[in-house]
Design a protein around this motif. Structure first.
Motif, PDB file in Angstrom:
ATOM      1  N   UNK A  34      35.968 -96.103 -15.644  1.00 25.02           N
ATOM      2  CA  UNK A  34      35.868 -97.551 -15.407  1.00 25.02           C
ATOM      3  C   UNK A  34      34.495 -97.860 -14.820  1.00 25.02           C
ATOM      4  N   UNK A  35      33.941 -99.004 -15.193  1.00 23.54           N
ATOM      5  CA  UNK A  35      32.696 -99.470 -14.604  1.00 23.54           C
ATOM      6  C   UNK A  35      33.041-100.350 -13.413  1.00 23.54           C
ATOM      7  N   UNK A  36      32.564 -99.961 -12.249  1.00 21.05           N
ATOM      8  CA  UNK A  36      32.869-100.684 -11.019  1.00 21.05           C
ATOM      9  C   UNK A  36      31.802-101.739 -10.748  1.00 21.05           C
ATOM     10  N   UNK A  37      30.593-101.461 -11.220  1.00 20.26           N
ATOM     11  CA  UNK A  37      29.467-102.377 -10.980  1.00 20.26           C
ATOM     12  C   UNK A  37      28.512-102.243 -12.157  1.00 20.26           C
ATOM     13  N   UNK A  38      28.085-103.352 -12.714  1.00 25.51           N
ATOM     14  CA  UNK A  38      27.270-103.325 -13.922  1.00 25.51           C
ATOM     15  C   UNK A  38      25.812-103.612 -13.600  1.00 25.51           C
ATOM     16  N   UNK A  39      24.895-102.780 -14.157  1.00 26.43           N
ATOM     17  CA  UNK A  39      23.462-102.975 -14.001  1.00 26.43           C
ATOM     18  C   UNK A  39      22.746-102.604 -15.272  1.00 26.43           C
ATOM     19  N   UNK A  40      21.412-102.414 -15.189  1.00 29.20           N
ATOM     20  CA  UNK A  40      20.646-102.192 -16.416  1.00 29.20           C
ATOM     21  C   UNK A  40      19.672-101.020 -16.349  1.00 29.20           C
ATOM     22  N   UNK A  41      19.231-100.605 -15.164  1.00 33.54           N
ATOM     23  CA  UNK A  41      18.165 -99.613 -15.076  1.00 33.54           C
ATOM     24  C   UNK A  41      18.664 -98.237 -14.652  1.00 33.54           C
ATOM     25  N   UNK A  43      32.644 -92.196  -4.474  1.00 36.07           N
ATOM     26  CA  UNK A  43      32.431 -93.514  -5.071  1.00 36.07           C
ATOM     27  C   UNK A  43      31.935 -94.527  -4.049  1.00 36.07           C
ATOM     28  N   UNK A  44      32.487 -94.514  -2.857  1.00 35.79           N
ATOM     29  CA  UNK A  44      32.051 -95.474  -1.829  1.00 35.79           C
ATOM     30  C   UNK A  44      30.580 -95.276  -1.500  1.00 35.79           C
ATOM     31  N   UNK A  45      30.136 -94.012  -1.414  1.00 40.65           N
ATOM     32  CA  UNK A  45      28.716 -93.747  -1.150  1.00 40.65           C
ATOM     33  C   UNK A  45      27.855 -94.150  -2.339  1.00 40.65           C
ATOM     34  N   UNK A  46      28.371 -94.008  -3.547  1.00 42.38           N
ATOM     35  CA  UNK A  46      27.630 -94.438  -4.738  1.00 42.38           C
ATOM     36  C   UNK A  46      27.417 -95.950  -4.709  1.00 42.38           C
ATOM     37  N   UNK A  47      28.422 -96.689  -4.267  1.00 45.17           N
ATOM     38  CA  UNK A  47      28.282 -98.146  -4.181  1.00 45.17           C
ATOM     39  C   UNK A  47      27.296 -98.547  -3.084  1.00 45.17           C
ATOM     40  N   UNK A  48      27.293 -97.820  -1.962  1.00 42.85           N
ATOM     41  CA  UNK A  48      26.299 -98.073  -0.917  1.00 42.85           C
ATOM     42  C   UNK A  48      24.890 -97.816  -1.452  1.00 42.85           C
ATOM     43  N   UNK A  97      15.090-103.812  -6.031  1.00 42.24           N
ATOM     44  CA  UNK A  97      14.807-104.384  -7.337  1.00 42.24           C
ATOM     45  C   UNK A  97      15.237-103.506  -8.499  1.00 42.24           C
ATOM     46  N   UNK A  98      16.091-102.528  -8.246  1.00 44.97           N
ATOM     47  CA  UNK A  98      16.533-101.620  -9.306  1.00 44.97           C
ATOM     48  C   UNK A  98      17.984-101.927  -9.659  1.00 44.97           C
ATOM     49  N   UNK A  99      18.187-102.571 -10.780  1.00 48.27           N
ATOM     50  CA  UNK A  99      19.526-102.947 -11.224  1.00 48.27           C
ATOM     51  C   UNK A  99      20.350-101.690 -11.498  1.00 48.27           C
ATOM     52  N   UNK A 100      21.526-101.597 -10.880  1.00 48.52           N
ATOM     53  CA  UNK A 100      22.271-100.331 -10.866  1.00 48.52           C
ATOM     54  C   UNK A 100      23.711-100.508 -11.320  1.00 48.52           C
ATOM     55  N   UNK A 101      24.099 -99.654 -12.241  1.00 46.14           N
ATOM     56  CA  UNK A 101      25.496 -99.549 -12.672  1.00 46.14           C
ATOM     57  C   UNK A 101      26.169 -98.433 -11.891  1.00 46.14           C
ATOM     58  N   UNK A 102      27.412 -98.648 -11.489  1.00 44.00           N
ATOM     59  CA  UNK A 102      28.218 -97.599 -10.877  1.00 44.00           C
ATOM     60  C   UNK A 102      29.499 -97.449 -11.690  1.00 44.00           C
ATOM     61  N   UNK A 150      23.908 -94.002 -21.124  1.00 45.98           N
ATOM     62  CA  UNK A 150      22.687 -93.230 -21.359  1.00 45.98           C
ATOM     63  C   UNK A 150      21.725 -93.958 -22.287  1.00 45.98           C
ATOM     64  N   UNK A 151      22.247 -94.702 -23.213  1.00 42.44           N
ATOM     65  CA  UNK A 151      21.377 -95.426 -24.151  1.00 42.44           C
ATOM     66  C   UNK A 151      20.762 -96.672 -23.528  1.00 42.44           C
ATOM     67  N   UNK A 152      21.377 -97.170 -22.458  1.00 45.13           N
ATOM     68  CA  UNK A 152      20.934 -98.463 -21.925  1.00 45.13           C
ATOM     69  C   UNK A 152      20.297 -98.366 -20.535  1.00 45.13           C
ATOM     70  N   UNK A 153      20.147 -97.159 -19.970  1.00 45.10           N
ATOM     71  CA  UNK A 153      19.583 -96.995 -18.631  1.00 45.10           C
ATOM     72  C   UNK A 153      18.470 -95.950 -18.645  1.00 45.10           C
ATOM     73  N   UNK A 154      17.557 -96.067 -17.687  1.00 44.73           N
ATOM     74  CA  UNK A 154      16.453 -95.112 -17.590  1.00 44.73           C
ATOM     75  C   UNK A 154      16.846 -93.836 -16.853  1.00 44.73           C
ATOM     76  N   UNK A 155      17.707 -93.974 -15.847  1.00 42.63           N
ATOM     77  CA  UNK A 155      18.092 -92.832 -15.016  1.00 42.63           C
ATOM     78  C   UNK A 155      19.617 -92.769 -14.919  1.00 42.63           C
ATOM     79  N   UNK A 156      20.138 -91.561 -15.107  1.00 43.27           N
ATOM     80  CA  UNK A 156      21.569 -91.294 -14.918  1.00 43.27           C
ATOM     81  C   UNK A 156      21.705 -90.277 -13.786  1.00 43.27           C
ATOM     82  N   UNK A 157      22.539 -90.573 -12.815  1.00 51.02           N
ATOM     83  CA  UNK A 157      22.813 -89.634 -11.728  1.00 51.02           C
ATOM     84  C   UNK A 157      24.318 -89.388 -11.658  1.00 51.02           C
ATOM     85  N   UNK A 158      24.716 -88.137 -11.781  1.00 51.65           N
ATOM     86  CA  UNK A 158      26.134 -87.798 -11.591  1.00 51.65           C
ATOM     87  C   UNK A 158      26.346 -87.355 -10.143  1.00 51.65           C
ATOM     88  N   UNK A 159      27.483 -87.744  -9.581  1.00 51.58           N
ATOM     89  CA  UNK A 159      27.797 -87.417  -8.189  1.00 51.58           C
ATOM     90  C   UNK A 159      29.220 -86.883  -8.130  1.00 51.58           C
TER      91      UNK A 159
END
Length: 643
Positions: free
Chosen positions: A500-507, A517-522, A531-536, A554-563
């Protein structure tokens, strides 16, 4: 503040060498002072109390009679080792138990020469002590191997495997069965103490040896008859027939709190040429501290408490514990599904199965410390149409890995694995940290692996597992209390392999699995402020992966971080493999994986452990910024080269 206990005799003892300078008649006072010191220490630090209180006299007697550390003393599990630590040079640090930089709550080789073997998992002591005994025998060294094992630990097959192999050690191996639940022994008194002294004495053993040699010269039939008669007689008196069959000379039962009984028996065993020997000692968990003696769990594990009243420190009301959420949810589901049953390996309250047991006692099975059996037993139940939940700590499920592979996954049987204590566990340290279950389960064909981000997700995953009949399924959740989110009144069946996407961004996209997950949202909040639009995304599943969601991000963002709160080889490895196989990284996408480091993290405050592991919000932010900086530098260099 509690006043420091008055311990004039204990003050003279820093090592067992000091202890052995005392007179036997002084040991009763020493034991009383040692018990007082332990109670005071644990009241300030928290930890395991009842088990240590039960072995105070035994600890004193062993170190007094045997030549530790030359004789290797191995405590099974180790949660009863606090008195041992106090009299082996660690009294000045005993109030640092289970704190960052302080003493471990278990035995630990790096801590003292008096801890020859690290422990925290059950039923390893006899095997380890056997190893020490045989090694000394082979190297012509005098040391013995001494194992102290509780009756609960004797429910594990490993203990009997070791005993079956023990004859090779001869008299170098001494096993002390600490029976603190009366599960084997009848009440003991003067008669049993007298018999124990008698059958362990050199005179008795000498006569027995002489008689044995004489009988062997008789006919085989007469020899067998006499041998069986002796075995039967001693077995009737002492209950030692089982141990005799395994090759041990059995002594006991004896009162483990009576030094007048303990000392002569230990001395006889020390001086005997017979062996290996098993000494059956009966003790009372929580002995000598009324609040522990009167408590149902004998104060097995306690927070800080008031020594005088026994009142335990209470934390502020918070969210329910994860194991309770699981147990209550499963109990509710079982009201309408008679196929649901629960299995625990001697941890009913720790896993929440006690909540299930209150509602459905006939469908609850505590198999003892026998995780291998628990898994294969669950497989048998599943093969016959039941819906078994094997509720086992992550670190204990490691002990049943072959059964998970061979008996469950290869046969694709729908066993449900409720994996408690997944991830770091604070004061219990590396031995109890559930670091590896994502890696060792997600690699198995047919296995489904979920991870709950909060207690509401745990409710959904418990229900999803109950309804899943296509093969094995596992869901992991952390130690301690939930995050405080509302619990759903009606659970939702999750679609297998869908996040599920909890928060939608672009970069930047942060792909979280489970508890971080809570730390990812922080982290996303901080990145947005920069200024970095972030999806979680909460992936929910380590296997099968939500490949559609991952590919889109992966196709729509510059950086992917798995946690993930798990070791290398888990979610991050699977995401990288998917990206590599599909070519998603070919266009300069930056993928970073955050997971537990390749080290064992010592006991500490949980937040400090997460900082050390690099799994808190600041480390997530730092990982993203470094990836973007590297990416920008690469682009700039490319443009300059083209110019």
């Amino acid at each position: 503040m509690n006043q420091p206990p008055h311990t004039p005799l204990l003050d003279l003892v820093n090592t067992p060498d000091d202890l052995r300078r005392l007179k036997p008649e002084q040991l009763r006072q020493l034991a009383d002072e040692l018990r007082t010191e332990m109670i005071d220490a644990v009241s300030t630090s928290g930890g395991h109390l009842g088990s240590g209180l039960g072995v105070v006299e035994l600890t004193v007697a062993i170190h007094y009679v045997f030549n530790t550390p030359e004789d290797k003393l191995v405590w099974d599990v180790g949660h009863q080792c606090y008195p041992h630590k106090i009299i082996t040079g660690r009294r000045d640090r005993i109030r640092t138990l289970r704190q960052g930089g302080g003493l471990s709550g278990f035995t630990k080789r790096s801590e003292s020469e008096y801890d020859p073997f690290g422990a925290a998992h059950s039923s390893t002591s006899i095997s380890a002590a056997l190893g020490f005994a045989v090694a000394n025998k082979l190297q012509n060294r005098p040391g013995r191997g001494i194992a102290v094992i509780g009756d609960g630990s004797m429910s594990a097959g490993m203990a009997y495997e070791a005993m079956n192999n023990a004859a090779q050690a001869g008299n170098r191996l001494v096993v002390i069965l600490n029976d603190n639940d009366m599960s084997i022994a009848p009440p003991v008194g003067g008669l049993s103490a007298y018999l124990a002294r008698m059958v362990s004495s050199s005179e008795y053993l000498g006569i027995r040896s002489l008689a044995s040699r004489a009988v062997k010269k008789m006919s085989r039939r007469l020899h067998d008859t006499i041998g069986k008669a002796e075995e039967f007689t001693r077995g009737m008196v002492t209950g030692g027939t089982l141990f005799e069959e395994l090759g041990f000379y059995y002594v006991g039962p004896i009162d483990g709190h009576n030094l007048d009984h303990l000392l002569p028996v230990l001395e006889n065993v020390r001086d005997t040429s017979e062996g290996p020997v098993l000494i059956h000692v009966v003790t009372e968990k929580g002995k000598g501290y009324a609040p522990a003696e009167n408590s149902a769990d004998k104060y097995h594990g306690v927070p800080k408490f008031n020594v005088i009243t026994g009142e335990k420190a209470k934390s502020a009301p918070s969210a329910p514990a994860y194991q309770d959420v699981f147990g209550l949810t499963l109990a509710k589901l079982a009201e309408t599904d008679e196929r649901i049953c629960a299995i625990t390996a001697a941890m009913p309250s720790g896993t929440g199965v006690d909540k299930f047991a209150k509602a459905h006692p006939t469908r609850t099975f505590d198999v003892g410390i026998a995780e291998q059996h628990a898994v294969t037993f669950a497989a048998g139940l599943a093969a016959e149409g039941m819906r078994p939940f094997a509720a086992i700590y992550s670190t204990f499920l490691q002990r049943a890995y072959d059964q998970v592979v061979h008996d469950v996954c290869i046969q694709n049987l729908p066993v449900r694995f409720a994996i408690d204590r997944a991830g770091l566990v604070g004061a219990d340290g590396a031995t109890h940290a559930g670091s590896f279950d994502i890696t060792y389960l997600a690699t198995l064909p047919n296995m489904v692996v979920m991870a709950a981000a909060d207690e509401a997700e745990l409710v959904h995953m418990t229900y999803t597992a109950a309804e899943y009949d296509d093969g094995p399924i596992a869901f992991r959740y952390p130690r301690g209390n939930g995050t405080g989110v509302p619990l759903p009144e009606v659970p939702v069946k999750l679609e297998i392999g869908k996040g599920r996407v909890v928060r939608e961004g672009t970069k930047v996209a942060i792909l979280s699995l489970g508890s971080r997950l809570a730390e990812a949202l922080k982290a996303a909040d901080t990145l947005e402020a920069k200024g970095l639009s972030t999806t979680v995304a909460d992936l929910r599943f380590a296997k099968p992966l939500d490949e559609d969601l991952i590919a889109r991000l992966m196709r729509s963002h510059e950086v992917i971080v798995t946690v993930e709160e798990g070791a290398v080889g888990g979610l991050g490895a699977h995401v990288l493999t998917f990206a590599s196989d599909t070519g998603l990284t070919d266009n300069g996408l930056k993928v970073r994986t955050l997971r537990l480091p390749d080290t064992f993290i010592d006991h500490d405050d949980p937040m400090k452990q997460y900082d050390e592991a690099g799994l808190n919000a600041p480390q997530i932010v730092d990982t993203v910024l470094k990836a973007l900086k590297h990416n920008s530098a690469g682009i700039a260099a490319g443009e300059e080269a083209r110019a």
